[in-house]
Design a protein around this motif. Structure first.
Motif, PDB file in Angstrom:
ATOM      1  N   PHE A  35      60.836  38.229  52.142  1.00 17.30           N
ATOM      2  CA  PHE A  35      60.963  38.989  53.390  1.00 17.30           C
ATOM      3  C   PHE A  35      61.007  38.040  54.585  1.00 17.30           C
ATOM      4  O   PHE A  35      61.813  38.217  55.506  1.00 17.30           O
ATOM      5  N   SER A  36      60.159  37.026  54.550  1.00 20.67           N
ATOM      6  CA  SER A  36      60.099  36.050  55.644  1.00 20.67           C
ATOM      7  C   SER A  36      61.434  35.308  55.800  1.00 20.67           C
ATOM      8  O   SER A  36      61.937  35.125  56.917  1.00 20.67           O
ATOM      9  N   ARG A  37      62.033  34.909  54.653  1.00 16.94           N
ATOM     10  CA  ARG A  37      63.330  34.204  54.702  1.00 16.94           C
ATOM     11  C   ARG A  37      64.429  35.139  55.198  1.00 16.94           C
ATOM     12  O   ARG A  37      65.309  34.734  55.958  1.00 16.94           O
ATOM     13  N   THR A  38      64.345  36.400  54.771  1.00 15.00           N
ATOM     14  CA  THR A  38      65.334  37.391  55.220  1.00 15.00           C
ATOM     15  C   THR A  38      65.213  37.607  56.728  1.00 15.00           C
ATOM     16  O   THR A  38      66.226  37.703  57.436  1.00 15.00           O
ATOM     17  N   MET A  39      63.974  37.655  57.224  1.00 16.81           N
ATOM     18  CA  MET A  39      63.762  37.850  58.665  1.00 16.81           C
ATOM     19  C   MET A  39      64.328  36.685  59.481  1.00 16.81           C
ATOM     20  O   MET A  39      64.850  36.881  60.579  1.00 16.81           O
ATOM     21  N   GLU A  40      64.241  35.481  58.934  1.00 19.45           N
ATOM     22  CA  GLU A  40      64.830  34.319  59.613  1.00 19.45           C
ATOM     23  C   GLU A  40      66.344  34.511  59.769  1.00 19.45           C
ATOM     24  O   GLU A  40      66.922  34.215  60.816  1.00 19.45           O
ATOM     25  N   LEU A  41      66.974  35.018  58.704  1.00 18.71           N
ATOM     26  CA  LEU A  41      68.429  35.249  58.738  1.00 18.71           C
ATOM     27  C   LEU A  41      68.777  36.416  59.666  1.00 18.71           C
ATOM     28  O   LEU A  41      69.770  36.361  60.392  1.00 18.71           O
ATOM     29  N   ILE A  42      67.927  37.454  59.664  1.00 19.95           N
ATOM     30  CA  ILE A  42      68.134  38.588  60.571  1.00 19.95           C
ATOM     31  C   ILE A  42      68.027  38.122  62.020  1.00 19.95           C
ATOM     32  O   ILE A  42      68.874  38.457  62.859  1.00 19.95           O
ATOM     33  N   ASP A  43      66.997  37.325  62.308  1.00 19.43           N
ATOM     34  CA  ASP A  43      66.812  36.793  63.673  1.00 19.43           C
ATOM     35  C   ASP A  43      68.015  35.980  64.124  1.00 19.43           C
ATOM     36  O   ASP A  43      68.488  36.109  65.251  1.00 19.43           O
ATOM     37  N   LYS A  44      68.499  35.157  63.221  1.00 19.03           N
ATOM     38  CA  LYS A  44      69.652  34.300  63.548  1.00 19.03           C
ATOM     39  C   LYS A  44      70.872  35.155  63.904  1.00 19.03           C
ATOM     40  O   LYS A  44      71.539  34.918  64.916  1.00 19.03           O
ATOM     41  N   GLU A  45      71.159  36.154  63.063  1.00 22.83           N
ATOM     42  CA  GLU A  45      72.327  37.014  63.307  1.00 22.83           C
ATOM     43  C   GLU A  45      72.134  37.858  64.572  1.00 22.83           C
ATOM     44  O   GLU A  45      73.059  38.004  65.376  1.00 22.83           O
ATOM     45  N   PHE A  46      70.937  38.394  64.731  1.00 23.78           N
ATOM     46  CA  PHE A  46      70.654  39.273  65.881  1.00 23.78           C
ATOM     47  C   PHE A  46      70.704  38.501  67.196  1.00 23.78           C
ATOM     48  O   PHE A  46      71.291  38.959  68.181  1.00 23.78           O
ATOM     49  N   ASN A  47      70.120  37.315  67.201  1.00 23.77           N
ATOM     50  CA  ASN A  47      70.091  36.509  68.431  1.00 23.77           C
ATOM     51  C   ASN A  47      71.465  35.970  68.817  1.00 23.77           C
ATOM     52  O   ASN A  47      71.753  35.784  69.996  1.00 23.77           O
ATOM     53  N   ASN A  48      72.301  35.690  67.806  1.00 26.70           N
ATOM     54  CA  ASN A  48      73.617  35.092  68.092  1.00 26.70           C
ATOM     55  C   ASN A  48      74.745  36.113  68.212  1.00 26.70           C
ATOM     56  O   ASN A  48      75.865  35.753  68.576  1.00 26.70           O
ATOM     57  N   SER A  49      74.457  37.379  67.886  1.00 23.73           N
ATOM     58  CA  SER A  49      75.523  38.378  67.871  1.00 23.73           C
ATOM     59  C   SER A  49      76.083  38.638  69.266  1.00 23.73           C
ATOM     60  O   SER A  49      75.343  38.771  70.243  1.00 23.73           O
ATOM     61  N   LYS A  50      77.421  38.718  69.322  1.00 24.18           N
ATOM     62  CA  LYS A  50      78.112  39.046  70.574  1.00 24.18           C
ATOM     63  C   LYS A  50      78.758  40.436  70.478  1.00 24.18           C
ATOM     64  O   LYS A  50      79.577  40.808  71.312  1.00 24.18           O
ATOM     65  N   GLU A  51      78.384  41.168  69.424  1.00 27.08           N
ATOM     66  CA  GLU A  51      78.918  42.526  69.262  1.00 27.08           C
ATOM     67  C   GLU A  51      78.475  43.400  70.446  1.00 27.08           C
ATOM     68  O   GLU A  51      77.305  43.345  70.864  1.00 27.08           O
ATOM     69  N   ASP A  52      79.392  44.219  70.947  1.00 23.79           N
ATOM     70  CA  ASP A  52      79.084  45.068  72.109  1.00 23.79           C
ATOM     71  C   ASP A  52      77.895  45.977  71.855  1.00 23.79           C
ATOM     72  O   ASP A  52      77.049  46.163  72.733  1.00 23.79           O
ATOM     73  N   PHE A  53      77.819  46.558  70.642  1.00 22.10           N
ATOM     74  CA  PHE A  53      76.734  47.514  70.370  1.00 22.10           C
ATOM     75  C   PHE A  53      75.368  46.821  70.327  1.00 22.10           C
ATOM     76  O   PHE A  53      74.357  47.422  70.687  1.00 22.10           O
ATOM     77  N   ILE A  54      75.345  45.535  69.943  1.00 19.60           N
ATOM     78  CA  ILE A  54      74.079  44.778  69.928  1.00 19.60           C
ATOM     79  C   ILE A  54      73.686  44.400  71.357  1.00 19.60           C
ATOM     80  O   ILE A  54      72.513  44.541  71.752  1.00 19.60           O
TER      81      ILE A  54
ATOM     82  N   PRO B  20      67.150  46.610  66.444  1.00 17.58           N
ATOM     83  CA  PRO B  20      67.809  47.914  66.411  1.00 17.58           C
ATOM     84  C   PRO B  20      67.528  48.645  65.093  1.00 17.58           C
ATOM     85  O   PRO B  20      67.021  48.039  64.152  1.00 17.58           O
ATOM     86  N   PRO B  21      67.891  49.938  64.998  1.00 17.94           N
ATOM     87  CA  PRO B  21      67.690  50.666  63.750  1.00 17.94           C
ATOM     88  C   PRO B  21      68.543  50.098  62.618  1.00 17.94           C
ATOM     89  O   PRO B  21      69.523  49.380  62.858  1.00 17.94           O
ATOM     90  N   ALA B  22      68.175  50.453  61.392  1.00 15.29           N
ATOM     91  CA  ALA B  22      68.791  49.856  60.195  1.00 15.29           C
ATOM     92  C   ALA B  22      70.308  50.012  60.169  1.00 15.29           C
ATOM     93  O   ALA B  22      71.025  49.085  59.808  1.00 15.29           O
ATOM     94  N   TRP B  23      70.822  51.205  60.555  1.00 13.39           N
ATOM     95  CA  TRP B  23      72.278  51.424  60.467  1.00 13.39           C
ATOM     96  C   TRP B  23      73.059  50.543  61.434  1.00 13.39           C
ATOM     97  O   TRP B  23      74.238  50.277  61.229  1.00 13.39           O
ATOM     98  N   MET B  24      72.394  50.051  62.477  1.00 10.88           N
ATOM     99  CA  MET B  24      73.029  49.142  63.428  1.00 10.88           C
ATOM    100  C   MET B  24      72.885  47.687  62.944  1.00 10.88           C
ATOM    101  O   MET B  24      73.839  46.911  62.940  1.00 10.88           O
ATOM    102  N   LEU B  25      71.677  47.367  62.500  1.00 10.73           N
ATOM    103  CA  LEU B  25      71.367  46.003  62.062  1.00 10.73           C
ATOM    104  C   LEU B  25      72.201  45.597  60.850  1.00 10.73           C
ATOM    105  O   LEU B  25      72.691  44.467  60.760  1.00 10.73           O
TER     106      LEU B  25
END
Length: 298
Positions: free
Chosen positions: A125-144, A156-161
């Motif tokens: 879970f910890s390793r997955t969270m690192e990858l989630i943080d990386k994608e979330f912090n770097n995302s340039k998607e309009d909805f993010i 954001p909620p799961a369907w967005m993330l």
């Protein structure tokens, strides 16, 4: 004992001359040079390989082998890869939606993907969270960007993330869900038991990555042996289909597509592709002679 790599750089002209010297037939040397320049001799060499005499390490072409025949094989492989990727895209979109929404509905937690209590292995879970943080912090998607500007929630909620995560991460999230009944419910959406669904998720992810990176798929031999249930809930294939060959992967893709889109035209597209390239060796792909009589393809 290790040795230094012995080869040096050769120009496209040198390599075209070498191919001719080894017995490969072509009329237009400049055209051959252009292919070597733009595709690369190393990549093309995989498509020259079937035309070599045995023993192959002598690097002598069978009599009458042509550059055009090798290029046809290259084009077939490219079209096969695009065909597979097009179908995998439908599976990937469905898997993301099913995973995000089934768990949100069953747990009542729309932010479940970042809730440690729902996962069995804290390190994973910890390793997955690192990858989630990386994608979330770097995302340039309009909805993010809109979510970050408007809401105070950490994620954001799961369907967005799920929309911004690589497929490998999505697979890892499913594998680490603590509740087995929940995993069963997701796998059941595709008429599969959990172990087989998990195995096939891995196959789909690896095949997708091969297609994305333009890797050779036509005569590839796979190291992973996909799992299969003792009794499958839908028409499947016989033992005549080798699990180490690309056709098996195509069968796995078709299983998902038949559930996602019951009136799909995947079979017609595949037949059309094979008809365009009648000279391609079916055995290299792993297609049995009477494959159209396999229950999955009837």
């Amino acid at each position: 004992m290790t040795i230094n790599f012995p080869k040096q750089y050769n120009s496209p002209e040198d390599l075209a001359a070498l191919l001719s010297q080894r017995g490969l037939v072509f009329d237009d040397k400049e055209r051959v040079c252009r292919y070597i320049r733009n595709i690369g001799y190393y990549r093309l060499s995989a498509y020259f390989y079937p035309f070599l005499e045995i023993p192959k390490d002598r690097q002598i072409f069978k009599q009458g082998s042509s550059f055009d025949a090798a290029i046809k094989l290259y084009r077939f492989d490219k079209k096969l890869r695009l065909f597979m990727f097009n179908e995998i895209e439908k599976i990937e979109v469905s898997l993301r939606s099913t995973l995000a929404n089934v768990v949100a509905k069953e747990t009542g937690n729309i932010f479940w993907m970042t809730d440690a209590t729902l996962f069995s292995n804290p390190n994973k879970f910890s390793r997955t969270m690192e990858l989630i943080d990386k994608e979330f912090n770097n995302s340039k998607e309009d909805f993010i960007l809109h979510f970050k500007n408007k809401y105070s929630n950490a994620y954001p909620p799961a369907w967005m993330l799920v929309e911004i995560l690589p497929m490998g991460v999505v697979t890892r999230i499913y594998e680490n869900i603590r509740s087995n009944p929940l995993k069963k419910k997701i796998a059941a959406c595709y008429d599969l038991p959990v172990p087989v669904f998990t195995s096939w998720l891995t196959v789909i992810t690896l095949t997708r990555n091969s297609c994305c990176h333009h890797a050779r798929v036509w005569n590839r031999q796979y190291a992973i042996n996909p799992m299969v249930a003792r009794k499958m809930k839908r028409p499947w294939i016989s033992d005549a289909v080798s699990p180490q060959r690309t056709f098996y992967e195509i069968c796995i893709i078709k299983w998902f597509i038949d559930i996602i889109s019951p009136h799909n035209d995947m079979k017609q597209h595949f037949l059309s592709l094979l008809e365009q390239y009648p000279s391609v060796d079916y055995k290299a792909i792993g297609i049995p002679q009477d494959w159209l009589n396999e229950p999955l393809w009837r």
